[in-house]
Write an enzyme that holds these catalytic residues in place. Structure first.
Site, PDB file in Angstrom:
ATOM      1  N   GLY B 127       0.852  -1.185   0.000  1.00 30.58           N
ATOM      2  CA  GLY B 127       0.000   0.000   0.000  1.00 30.58           C
ATOM      3  C   GLY B 127       0.882   1.228   0.000  1.00 30.58           C
ATOM      4  N   ASP B 236       3.461  14.910  -7.290  1.00 28.99           N
ATOM      5  CA  ASP B 236       3.239  16.291  -6.864  1.00 28.99           C
ATOM      6  C   ASP B 236       1.925  16.817  -7.418  1.00 28.99           C
ATOM      7  N   GLN B 275     -23.516  32.819  19.010  1.00 28.00           N
ATOM      8  CA  GLN B 275     -22.075  32.908  18.814  1.00 28.00           C
ATOM      9  C   GLN B 275     -21.435  31.524  18.631  1.00 28.00           C
ATOM     10  N   GLN B 332     -22.340  19.341  12.410  1.00 28.75           N
ATOM     11  CA  GLN B 332     -22.703  19.896  13.712  1.00 28.75           C
ATOM     12  C   GLN B 332     -23.711  21.040  13.578  1.00 28.75           C
ATOM     13  N   GLY B 336     -29.202  17.235  14.321  1.00 32.34           N
ATOM     14  CA  GLY B 336     -29.605  15.870  13.991  1.00 32.34           C
ATOM     15  C   GLY B 336     -29.748  15.654  12.492  1.00 32.34           C
ATOM     16  N   GLU B 359      -3.597   8.828  -2.451  1.00 34.21           N
ATOM     17  CA  GLU B 359      -2.556   9.736  -2.973  1.00 34.21           C
ATOM     18  C   GLU B 359      -1.468   9.989  -1.920  1.00 34.21           C
ATOM     19  N   GLN B 363       0.060  10.527   7.046  1.00 39.13           N
ATOM     20  CA  GLN B 363       1.295  10.220   7.773  1.00 39.13           C
ATOM     21  C   GLN B 363       2.488  10.366   6.831  1.00 39.13           C
TER      22      GLN B 363
HETATM   23  C1  LIG Z   1     -11.373   4.640  -2.466  1.00 42.16           C
HETATM   24  C2  LIG Z   1      -9.995   4.219  -2.774  1.00 42.16           C
HETATM   25  C3  LIG Z   1      -9.487   4.391  -4.054  1.00 42.16           C
HETATM   26  C4  LIG Z   1      -8.202   3.981  -4.358  1.00 42.16           C
HETATM   27  N1  LIG Z   1      -7.776   4.097  -5.653  1.00 42.16           N
HETATM   28  C5  LIG Z   1      -6.573   3.554  -5.978  1.00 42.16           C
HETATM   29  C6  LIG Z   1      -6.164   3.492  -7.338  1.00 42.16           C
HETATM   30  O1  LIG Z   1      -6.884   3.955  -8.259  1.00 42.16           O
HETATM   31  N2  LIG Z   1      -4.973   2.925  -7.637  1.00 42.16           N
HETATM   32  C7  LIG Z   1      -4.155   2.414  -6.669  1.00 42.16           C
HETATM   33  O2  LIG Z   1      -3.112   1.913  -7.001  1.00 42.16           O
HETATM   34  N3  LIG Z   1      -4.515   2.452  -5.361  1.00 42.16           N
HETATM   35  C8  LIG Z   1      -5.720   2.998  -4.993  1.00 42.16           C
HETATM   36  N4  LIG Z   1      -6.114   2.993  -3.689  1.00 42.16           N
HETATM   37  C9  LIG Z   1      -5.220   2.475  -2.673  1.00 42.16           C
HETATM   38  C10 LIG Z   1      -4.588   3.574  -1.833  1.00 42.16           C
HETATM   39  O3  LIG Z   1      -3.638   4.261  -2.573  1.00 42.16           O
HETATM   40  C11 LIG Z   1      -4.008   2.917  -0.576  1.00 42.16           C
HETATM   41  O4  LIG Z   1      -5.103   2.579   0.225  1.00 42.16           O
HETATM   42  C12 LIG Z   1      -3.058   3.825   0.161  1.00 42.16           C
HETATM   43  O5  LIG Z   1      -1.876   3.946  -0.563  1.00 42.16           O
HETATM   44  C13 LIG Z   1      -2.716   3.297   1.549  1.00 42.16           C
HETATM   45  O6  LIG Z   1      -2.256   1.987   1.501  1.00 42.16           O
HETATM   46  P1  LIG Z   1      -2.929   0.860   2.438  1.00 42.16           P
HETATM   47  O7  LIG Z   1      -4.376   1.005   2.345  1.00 42.16           O
HETATM   48  O8  LIG Z   1      -2.335  -0.426   2.110  1.00 42.16           O
HETATM   49  O9  LIG Z   1      -2.522   1.297   3.908  1.00 42.16           O
HETATM   50  P2  LIG Z   1      -1.168   0.905   4.675  1.00 42.16           P
HETATM   51  O10 LIG Z   1      -0.007   1.240   3.821  1.00 42.16           O
HETATM   52  O11 LIG Z   1      -1.294  -0.467   5.198  1.00 42.16           O
HETATM   53  O12 LIG Z   1      -1.202   1.940   5.871  1.00 42.16           O
HETATM   54  C14 LIG Z   1      -1.953   1.721   7.077  1.00 42.16           C
HETATM   55  C15 LIG Z   1      -1.624   2.845   8.042  1.00 42.16           C
HETATM   56  O13 LIG Z   1      -0.226   2.818   8.368  1.00 42.16           O
HETATM   57  C16 LIG Z   1       0.368   4.076   8.125  1.00 42.16           C
HETATM   58  N5  LIG Z   1       1.753   3.883   7.697  1.00 42.16           N
HETATM   59  C17 LIG Z   1       2.239   3.054   6.736  1.00 42.16           C
HETATM   60  N6  LIG Z   1       3.554   3.197   6.627  1.00 42.16           N
HETATM   61  C18 LIG Z   1       3.933   4.147   7.536  1.00 42.16           C
HETATM   62  C19 LIG Z   1       5.165   4.757   7.902  1.00 42.16           C
HETATM   63  N7  LIG Z   1       6.296   4.415   7.297  1.00 42.16           N
HETATM   64  N8  LIG Z   1       5.143   5.705   8.877  1.00 42.16           N
HETATM   65  C20 LIG Z   1       3.997   6.064   9.479  1.00 42.16           C
HETATM   66  N9  LIG Z   1       2.814   5.522   9.181  1.00 42.16           N
HETATM   67  C21 LIG Z   1       2.767   4.590   8.195  1.00 42.16           C
HETATM   68  C22 LIG Z   1      -0.475   4.662   7.040  1.00 42.16           C
HETATM   69  O14 LIG Z   1      -0.339   6.089   7.047  1.00 42.16           O
HETATM   70  C23 LIG Z   1      -1.868   4.229   7.456  1.00 42.16           C
HETATM   71  O15 LIG Z   1      -2.356   5.095   8.440  1.00 42.16           O
HETATM   72  C24 LIG Z   1      -7.384   3.420  -3.348  1.00 42.16           C
HETATM   73  C25 LIG Z   1      -7.892   3.264  -2.061  1.00 42.16           C
HETATM   74  C26 LIG Z   1      -9.184   3.626  -1.779  1.00 42.16           C
HETATM   75  C27 LIG Z   1      -9.698   3.404  -0.401  1.00 42.16           C
HETATM   76  C1  LIG Z   2     -29.759   9.304  15.237  1.00 45.77           C
HETATM   77  C2  LIG Z   2     -30.626  10.189  16.056  1.00 45.77           C
HETATM   78  C3  LIG Z   2     -31.388   9.690  17.060  1.00 45.77           C
HETATM   79  C4  LIG Z   2     -32.229  10.517  17.816  1.00 45.77           C
HETATM   80  N1  LIG Z   2     -33.028   9.988  18.744  1.00 45.77           N
HETATM   81  C5  LIG Z   2     -33.959  10.760  19.393  1.00 45.77           C
HETATM   82  C6  LIG Z   2     -34.903  10.197  20.294  1.00 45.77           C
HETATM   83  O1  LIG Z   2     -34.918   8.995  20.514  1.00 45.77           O
HETATM   84  N2  LIG Z   2     -35.779  11.012  20.892  1.00 45.77           N
HETATM   85  C7  LIG Z   2     -35.823  12.353  20.656  1.00 45.77           C
HETATM   86  O2  LIG Z   2     -36.641  13.045  21.216  1.00 45.77           O
HETATM   87  N3  LIG Z   2     -34.921  12.933  19.814  1.00 45.77           N
HETATM   88  C8  LIG Z   2     -33.985  12.154  19.174  1.00 45.77           C
HETATM   89  N4  LIG Z   2     -33.097  12.723  18.279  1.00 45.77           N
HETATM   90  C9  LIG Z   2     -33.089  14.181  18.079  1.00 45.77           C
HETATM   91  C10 LIG Z   2     -31.870  14.848  18.775  1.00 45.77           C
HETATM   92  O3  LIG Z   2     -32.030  14.901  20.160  1.00 45.77           O
HETATM   93  C11 LIG Z   2     -31.753  16.274  18.166  1.00 45.77           C
HETATM   94  O4  LIG Z   2     -31.283  16.090  16.850  1.00 45.77           O
HETATM   95  C12 LIG Z   2     -30.812  17.167  18.968  1.00 45.77           C
HETATM   96  O5  LIG Z   2     -31.453  17.559  20.154  1.00 45.77           O
HETATM   97  C13 LIG Z   2     -30.425  18.434  18.225  1.00 45.77           C
HETATM   98  O6  LIG Z   2     -31.568  19.122  17.796  1.00 45.77           O
HETATM   99  P1  LIG Z   2     -31.728  19.514  16.264  1.00 45.77           P
HETATM  100  O7  LIG Z   2     -31.328  18.386  15.446  1.00 45.77           O
HETATM  101  O8  LIG Z   2     -33.068  20.087  16.089  1.00 45.77           O
HETATM  102  O9  LIG Z   2     -30.630  20.640  16.053  1.00 45.77           O
HETATM  103  P2  LIG Z   2     -30.806  22.188  16.338  1.00 45.77           P
HETATM  104  O10 LIG Z   2     -31.353  22.397  17.701  1.00 45.77           O
HETATM  105  O11 LIG Z   2     -31.494  22.825  15.210  1.00 45.77           O
HETATM  106  O12 LIG Z   2     -29.302  22.671  16.382  1.00 45.77           O
HETATM  107  C14 LIG Z   2     -28.579  23.004  15.185  1.00 45.77           C
HETATM  108  C15 LIG Z   2     -27.246  23.596  15.615  1.00 45.77           C
HETATM  109  O13 LIG Z   2     -27.461  24.819  16.322  1.00 45.77           O
HETATM  110  C16 LIG Z   2     -26.811  24.786  17.575  1.00 45.77           C
HETATM  111  N5  LIG Z   2     -27.564  25.569  18.537  1.00 45.77           N
HETATM  112  C17 LIG Z   2     -28.900  25.528  18.790  1.00 45.77           C
HETATM  113  N6  LIG Z   2     -29.205  26.426  19.741  1.00 45.77           N
HETATM  114  C18 LIG Z   2     -28.056  27.038  20.116  1.00 45.77           C
HETATM  115  C19 LIG Z   2     -27.712  28.060  21.061  1.00 45.77           C
HETATM  116  N7  LIG Z   2     -28.627  28.645  21.822  1.00 45.77           N
HETATM  117  N8  LIG Z   2     -26.424  28.431  21.163  1.00 45.77           N
HETATM  118  C20 LIG Z   2     -25.475  27.845  20.393  1.00 45.77           C
HETATM  119  N9  LIG Z   2     -25.746  26.886  19.485  1.00 45.77           N
HETATM  120  C21 LIG Z   2     -27.018  26.488  19.351  1.00 45.77           C
HETATM  121  C22 LIG Z   2     -26.756  23.303  17.930  1.00 45.77           C
HETATM  122  O14 LIG Z   2     -25.745  23.033  18.873  1.00 45.77           O
HETATM  123  C23 LIG Z   2     -26.482  22.684  16.578  1.00 45.77           C
HETATM  124  O15 LIG Z   2     -25.121  22.783  16.286  1.00 45.77           O
HETATM  125  C24 LIG Z   2     -32.255  11.908  17.550  1.00 45.77           C
HETATM  126  C25 LIG Z   2     -31.450  12.430  16.539  1.00 45.77           C
HETATM  127  C26 LIG Z   2     -30.664  11.590  15.779  1.00 45.77           C
HETATM  128  C27 LIG Z   2     -29.850  12.186  14.677  1.00 45.77           C
END
Ligand SMILES: Cc1cc2nc3c(=O)[nH]c(=O)nc-3n(C[C@H](O)[C@H](O)[C@H](O)COP(=O)(O)OP(=O)(O)OC[C@H]3O[C@@H](n4cnc5c(N)ncnc54)[C@H](O)[C@@H]3O)c2cc1C
Ligand SMILES: Cc1cc2nc3c(=O)[nH]c(=O)nc-3n(C[C@H](O)[C@H](O)[C@H](O)COP(=O)(O)OP(=O)(O)OC[C@H]3O[C@@H](n4cnc5c(N)ncnc54)[C@H](O)[C@@H]3O)c2cc1C
Lengths: 253, 380
Positions: B127, B236, B275, B332, B336, B359, B363
């Site tokens: 990879g 690059d 805010q 955020q 919801g 690409e 890391q």
């Molecule tokens: C949606 C998608 C499209 C892709 N398209 C292509 C494509 O068209 N052609 C192609 O050839 N490939 C493609 N790839 C592959 C992609 O390039 C590889 O996934 C990528 O290079 C990482 O390799 P890996 O998945 O084997 O991860 P690994 O190399 O196993 O890495 C795992 C983790 O270890 C870290 N790591 C590895 N070595 C080090 C090091 N020396 N120091 C610190 N950290 C390290 C990595 O940063 C990573 O966090 C694609 C992948 C995806 C998911």
């Molecule tokens: C997977 C999932 C499961 C859920 N399950 C339940 C459930 O079982 N029962 C239930 O009753 N509800 C449920 N909910 C609803 C959940 O509780 C609401 O989504 C949550 O309370 C946020 O309300 P909202 O989505 O209307 O966002 P909003 O209230 O519209 O907020 C939008 C953004 O504005 C910000 N914001 C709002 N007011 C202020 C303020 N005064 N100051 C600063 N920032 C503010 C919020 O932080 C947020 O970033 C679920 C939601 C999800 C996605």
């Protein structure tokens, strides 16, 4: 046949318009500007006529500030052959009146001798809807305004016009002036290679002096105001309540 | 940064196509994991593939900065579409730089998407560390025989032509790999199933298996045993492309978040008046702008022929990390709703994650930045 298409640089239709604090007009500094959409339709129509072999050359002309060159380049990238910029002012806030524009265009027409002028029916900034009509009058040419279809045959233009309550088709002897409505066509997207090619197409700049016209303003803007804020709607509880409100409050029943 | 008139015009043109055609289609493409052939065909007509391919070879002939602008705009509509553009750009850059005139004849078909391509490097054991590849091409008469397997190859399920990195000298390490142009409809090529991914789900990604695939003498791209270096030489540009793609995803998130904050009411006010929400929006905007400037600066360095390696890695790393963090902020702001399928920001958050991985993982970008610093000094 040569087609002349006037294009105007206007505030982009996506821009949220702000009125200048002194009410003298709309704030145009640092605002995104584009080609007037009706002119885009006009350019598209001219290019299509050329592609059909009806027209031989499409010339675009803009009147105004130097920045209108960008608008002309867009028209060239769409497919126009050549562009003319008539530099009429260096103040972006100046909006030339339709009669001045028509007078300038009539000079350009005299120089270029086109067989057809296709213009937008109006510019979306001041909505005057007058330039095409005035140009036709100054030239003594026929005019087909609000066109939704244009066909050229045997020295005439068949123009379908969008009139109140329907469509009207008229036959104009060429040369003539046509103005475009919204449904005439859907302008193409510019292809990227054509942006590059447009750079190399001729863009000529002429001054009002060279054309021998003077711009005189006849209109005075008294004030410009923002549209009133829209207020939130109200929910009605029943059909009866709705009918009563429409009758007594809105006065529409 | 400060684009010239032509770059601005390219941006406007791309944007209007994106707003009308790509962005409205993204939700369904993500849901259906569908390859948007019809969009690509139209993009081919508009010259939106092979942005830097010279005019005489059938491209628009723009610079790297213009390419970055196009990538950001496409990605603002849908990252999968931008990634297709990035893939075509890489392959065509390789062909322009290293292809024979005969090989370059396939460029027009590649740019019109009549011929779909794949860039085949990654293997199960190789990879990040490309030197571990096990796919081999062995001399056979005037051609080669190809054996091995590739995974996670973009376009593998649909591609016509693969650009395959294979080992041609077992002993020579990085100097023993070559790139071959492989007909993927040929005998001995097997395609694995399409992978179901977290994001960028319209991109078709899968495995390719090669058993005794015969390659003609014209299959070799560029010089024998220089494949690794050719691949590195386009990295690059690839990184600038992915960095721009990451900026585009985050920009779409910002636009959606600003719109939503101005319409959603809680506590009797638009949430944009709080805010806490304003600071989320401000942080999103400033980080997006910073990433964009890094991208434009890296692209400009490439265009000026300056050493761009550190800049490209910084742009890719910063933009990828930024996109993940700031699309999370967009979720955020939506509360919801942001967590529910069908809302754009939910998809954007998923689409962003891969920009830290492909690409060159982030890391590896940090390793490169550090290596460059320690080798060439810390001065800007
Ligand atoms: C949606 C998608 C499209 C892709 N398209 C292509 C494509 O068209 N052609 C192609 O050839 N490939 C493609 N790839 C592959 C992609 O390039 C590889 O996934 C990528 O290079 C990482 O390799 P890996 O998945 O084997 O991860 P690994 O190399 O196993 O890495 C795992 C983790 O270890 C870290 N790591 C590895 N070595 C080090 C090091 N020396 N120091 C610190 N950290 C390290 C990595 O940063 C990573 O966090 C694609 C992948 C995806 C998911
Ligand atoms: C997977 C999932 C499961 C859920 N399950 C339940 C459930 O079982 N029962 C239930 O009753 N509800 C449920 N909910 C609803 C959940 O509780 C609401 O989504 C949550 O309370 C946020 O309300 P909202 O989505 O209307 O966002 P909003 O209230 O519209 O907020 C939008 C953004 O504005 C910000 N914001 C709002 N007011 C202020 C303020 N005064 N100051 C600063 N920032 C503010 C919020 O932080 C947020 O970033 C679920 C939601 C999800 C996605």
């Amino acid at each position: 046949m040569k087609i002349l298409v006037p294009v105007k640089r206007v505030v982009d239709y996506n821009v949220r318009i702000r009125v200048r604090p002194d009410g003298s007009g709309v704030d145009l500094a640092n605002v995104k500007m584009s080609m007037n959409p009706f002119d885009e339709i006009a350019v598209e129509e001219a290019i299509r006529l050329k592609e059909k072999g009806v027209a031989t050359e499409v010339v675009v002309v803009s009147i105004g500030v130097a920045q209108a060159k960008d608008t002309l380049r867009t028209a060239l990238a769409m497919g126009a052959d050549r562009a003319i910029l008539v530099t009429a002012t260096d103040d972006v806030n100046v909006d030339l009146e339709p009669l001045s524009v028509a007078q300038i265009l009539s000079k350009v027409v005299a120089n270029e001798q086109p067989g057809l002028v296709i213009a937008g029916k109006q510019a979306i900034d001041n909505d005057m809807n007058a330039t095409g009509q005035m140009l036709a009058a100054l030239l003594g040419w026929g005019q087909g305004t609000f066109a939704s279809s244009v066909t050229i045959e045997d020295g005439s233009a068949l123009v379908t016009r969008e009139v109140d309550g329907g469509l009207q088709t008229i036959k104009l002897k060429l040369p003539a002036v046509v103005t475009t409505d919204l449904r005439l066509n859907e302008p193409r997207y510019v292809a990227l290679p054509n942006i590059m090619k447009a750079k190399k197409k001729p863009l000529e700049e002429v001054s009002l002096d060279t054309l021998g016209v003077a711009v005189r303003s006849r209109l005075t803007v008294l004030k410009t105001v923002e549209p009133p804020q829209r207020h939130a709607g109200v929910k009605v509880g029943s059909v009866d309540e709705l009918v009563s409100k429409l009758k007594n409050e809105a006065g529409v029943l | 940064m400060f684009l010239n008139e032509m770059q601005e015009e390219v941006r406007e043109t791309t944007r209007s196509f994106v707003d009308n055609v790509i962005r409205p289609a993204a939700e369904a493409l993500d849901r259906e994991e569908r390859f948007p052939a019809e969009i690509y065909e139209e993009m081919g007509k508009l010259g939106l593939f092979g942005i830097a391919v010279p005019e005489e070879l059938g491209g628009p002939g723009f610079d790297t900065l213009t390419y970055a602008v196009v990538m950001e705009e496409l990605s603002r509509g849908y990252a999968s579409v931008a990634d297709q553009c990035g893939l075509v750009e890489l392959i065509s850059t390789l062909l322009v730089r290293h292809g024979t005139p005969e090989q370059q004849k396939m460029l027009p078909d590649i740019l019109s998407m009549k011929r779909k391509v794949a860039y085949c490097i990654t293997e199960p054991e190789a990879g990040t560390d490309v030197s571990g590849i096990r796919t081999t091409a062995v001399r056979d008469g005037d051609g080669w025989v190809l054996n091995g397997g590739k995974i996670w190859i973009h376009n593998a399920p649909v591609a016509d032509t693969g650009f395959v990195l294979a080992r041609t000298d077992k002993e020579a390490g990085n100097r023993g790999m070559s790139i071959f142009i492989v007909d993927l409809h040929a005998k001995g090529v097997e395609r694995g199933p399409k992978e179901h991914k977290m994001g960028q789900r319209a991109s078709q990604v899968g495995a390719l298996d090669f058993s005794d695939v015969r390659l003609g003498s014209d299959a070799l791209l560029g010089e024998m045993n220089r494949g690794f270096h050719m691949m590195m030489s386009v990295l690059d540009k690839g990184r600038v492309g992915i960095a721009a793609l990451a900026v585009g995803i985050a920009q779409a998130g910002l636009e959606a978040a600003v719109d939503y904050a101005g319409t959603r009411k809680q506590f009797g006010k638009h949430i944009s008046e709080f805010q806490g929400v304003q600071w989320l929006l401000a942080d999103m905007a400033k980080d997006i702008e910073a990433a964009r400037l890094l991208v434009h600066s890296a692209a400009t360095k490439i265009d000026r022929g300056q050493d761009a390696t550190r800049s490209c890695s910084m742009a890719k790393c910063f933009a990828g990390d930024m996109a993940v963090a700031r699309t999370a902020d967009a979720v955020q702001v939506f509360g919801g709703s942001g967590y529910i399928r069908g809302f754009e920001v939910e998809r954007l958050y998923r689409d962003a994650k891969i920009t830290q991985i492909y690409e060159g993982t982030n890391q590896i970008q940090r390793m490169i930045i550090a290596r460059e610093l320690l080798r060439k000094g810390a001065r800007a």
